[in-house]
Design a protein around this motif. Structure first.
Motif, PDB file in Angstrom:
ATOM      1  N   ALA A  44       0.839  -1.087   0.090  1.00 31.90           N
ATOM      2  CA  ALA A  44      -0.024   0.037  -0.031  1.00 31.90           C
ATOM      3  C   ALA A  44       0.792   1.317   0.098  1.00 31.90           C
ATOM      4  CB  ALA A  44      -0.943   0.043   1.170  1.00 31.90           C
ATOM      5  N   THR A  45       2.062   1.255   0.499  1.00 26.05           N
ATOM      6  CA  THR A  45       2.999   2.283   0.574  1.00 26.05           C
ATOM      7  C   THR A  45       4.052   2.190  -0.726  1.00 26.05           C
ATOM      8  OG1 THR A  45       4.495   1.417   2.056  1.00 26.05           O
ATOM      9  CG2 THR A  45       2.518   2.728   3.126  1.00 26.05           C
ATOM     10  N   LYS A  46       4.053   1.280  -1.328  1.00 27.66           N
ATOM     11  CA  LYS A  46       5.014   1.173  -2.492  1.00 27.66           C
ATOM     12  C   LYS A  46       4.729   2.069  -3.429  1.00 27.66           C
ATOM     13  CE  LYS A  46       7.715  -2.283  -4.774  1.00 27.66           C
ATOM     14  NZ  LYS A  46       7.936  -1.747  -6.017  1.00 27.66           N
ATOM     15  N   VAL A  47       5.600   2.766  -4.032  1.00 26.52           N
ATOM     16  CA  VAL A  47       5.618   3.638  -5.236  1.00 26.52           C
ATOM     17  C   VAL A  47       5.874   2.772  -6.579  1.00 26.52           C
ATOM     18  CG1 VAL A  47       6.421   5.616  -6.457  1.00 26.52           C
ATOM     19  CG2 VAL A  47       6.352   5.522  -3.708  1.00 26.52           C
ATOM     20  N   ASP A  48       4.699   2.674  -7.570  1.00 30.53           N
ATOM     21  CA  ASP A  48       4.863   2.208  -8.491  1.00 30.53           C
ATOM     22  C   ASP A  48       5.644   3.046  -9.710  1.00 30.53           C
ATOM     23  OD1 ASP A  48       3.744  -0.449  -7.962  1.00 30.53           O
ATOM     24  OD2 ASP A  48       1.614   0.516  -8.273  1.00 30.53           O
ATOM     25  N   GLY A  49       6.485   2.449 -10.386  1.00 33.52           N
ATOM     26  CA  GLY A  49       7.086   3.326 -11.627  1.00 33.52           C
ATOM     27  C   GLY A  49       8.568   3.633 -11.251  1.00 33.52           C
ATOM     28  N   CYS A  50       9.093   3.102 -10.170  1.00 31.59           N
ATOM     29  CA  CYS A  50      10.449   3.189  -9.688  1.00 31.59           C
ATOM     30  C   CYS A  50      11.145   1.851 -10.040  1.00 31.59           C
ATOM     31  CB  CYS A  50      10.583   3.557  -8.300  1.00 31.59           C
ATOM     32  SG  CYS A  50       9.838   5.073  -7.846  1.00 31.59           S
ATOM     33  N   ALA A  51      12.446   1.982 -10.672  1.00 34.74           N
ATOM     34  CA  ALA A  51      13.318   1.060 -10.669  1.00 34.74           C
ATOM     35  C   ALA A  51      13.850   0.383  -9.355  1.00 34.74           C
ATOM     36  CB  ALA A  51      14.692   1.278 -11.392  1.00 34.74           C
ATOM     37  N   SER A  52      13.863   1.085  -8.487  1.00 32.05           N
ATOM     38  CA  SER A  52      14.163   0.678  -7.156  1.00 32.05           C
ATOM     39  C   SER A  52      12.987   0.495  -6.237  1.00 32.05           C
ATOM     40  CB  SER A  52      15.264   1.831  -6.450  1.00 32.05           C
ATOM     41  OG  SER A  52      16.380   1.928  -7.085  1.00 32.05           O
ATOM     42  N   GLN A  53      13.118  -0.113  -5.170  1.00 31.71           N
ATOM     43  CA  GLN A  53      12.051  -0.314  -4.125  1.00 31.71           C
ATOM     44  C   GLN A  53      11.990   1.056  -3.359  1.00 31.71           C
ATOM     45  OE1 GLN A  53      10.366  -3.348  -3.437  1.00 31.71           O
ATOM     46  NE2 GLN A  53      11.192  -3.850  -5.238  1.00 31.71           N
ATOM     47  N   VAL A  54      10.611   1.645  -3.589  1.00 30.22           N
ATOM     48  CA  VAL A  54      10.292   2.684  -2.794  1.00 30.22           C
ATOM     49  C   VAL A  54       9.141   2.882  -2.381  1.00 30.22           C
ATOM     50  CG1 VAL A  54      10.105   5.387  -3.308  1.00 30.22           C
ATOM     51  CG2 VAL A  54      11.762   4.244  -4.525  1.00 30.22           C
ATOM     52  N   TRP A  55       9.157   3.359  -0.943  1.00 27.53           N
ATOM     53  CA  TRP A  55       7.871   3.557  -0.030  1.00 27.53           C
ATOM     54  C   TRP A  55       7.713   4.779   0.348  1.00 27.53           C
ATOM     55  CZ3 TRP A  55      11.737   0.014   0.470  1.00 27.53           C
ATOM     56  CH2 TRP A  55      11.544  -1.399   0.039  1.00 27.53           C
ATOM     57  N   ILE A  56       6.484   5.279   0.474  1.00 22.34           N
ATOM     58  CA  ILE A  56       6.209   6.497   1.008  1.00 22.34           C
ATOM     59  C   ILE A  56       4.614   6.608   1.610  1.00 22.34           C
ATOM     60  CG2 ILE A  56       5.378   9.048   0.374  1.00 22.34           C
ATOM     61  CD1 ILE A  56       7.368   8.769  -2.097  1.00 22.34           C
ATOM     62  N   MET A  57       4.891   6.860   2.901  1.00 23.81           N
ATOM     63  CA  MET A  57       3.786   6.998   3.958  1.00 23.81           C
ATOM     64  C   MET A  57       3.363   8.259   4.485  1.00 23.81           C
ATOM     65  SD  MET A  57       1.714   4.938   5.618  1.00 23.81           S
ATOM     66  CE  MET A  57       0.756   4.960   7.173  1.00 23.81           C
TER      67      MET A  57
END
Length: 136
Positions: A44-57
């Motif tokens: 639910a906090t993962k940002v799609d479209g990034c090559a790396s794993q990215v989370w924003i809460m």
């Protein structure tokens, strides 16, 4: 409309002539950022479209926007730290009014990030704008 924290970063970037120095500074910003709780690193906090794993809460209190973010890539953690400086503490409406591409261009990032990193940065900005928009 940039925050004082972002203006400090922009001033530092103006002082650093060499892109390698700027790149190292972005990484240092990422290292200085508090780590995100692993329990918050969920789909639910993962940002799609990034090559790396990215989370924003997001954290929205009294109409002010803030967020926690993290990544498995040090340069991306630094980009998250820069976005945090750009958006943290703004009202939800101010978040929507920020011209993130123009602000990031002031740092010269648009000229030196790979296409994948640029796409990931755009995805993070879009996620932040969506979170603010949903909370208005």
């Amino acid at each position: 409309m940039a925050s004082a924290a972002f203006e400090d970063i922009a001033e530092t970037f103006d002082f650093l002539d060499d892109w390698e120095d700027r790149y190292r500074h972005v990484i240092e910003l990422g290292k200085a950022m508090a780590a995100m709780e692993p329990a918050l690193q969920v789909p639910a906090t993962k940002v799609d479209g990034c090559a790396s794993q990215v989370w924003i809460m997001p954290r929205i209190e009294a109409g002010r926007f803030d967020f926690q973010g993290d990544s498995d890539a040090m340069i991306v953690r630094g980009l998250i730290a820069i976005l945090h400086a750009l958006y943290s503490g703004l009202t939800l409406q101010e978040v929507l009014e920020v011209d993130a591409p123009a602000e990031m261009a002031r740092l010269g990032l648009d000229e030196h990030l790979s296409a994948q990193r640029s796409n990931g940065l755009r995805a993070m900005v879009q996620r932040i704008r969506l979170l603010a928009s949903d909370a208005v």
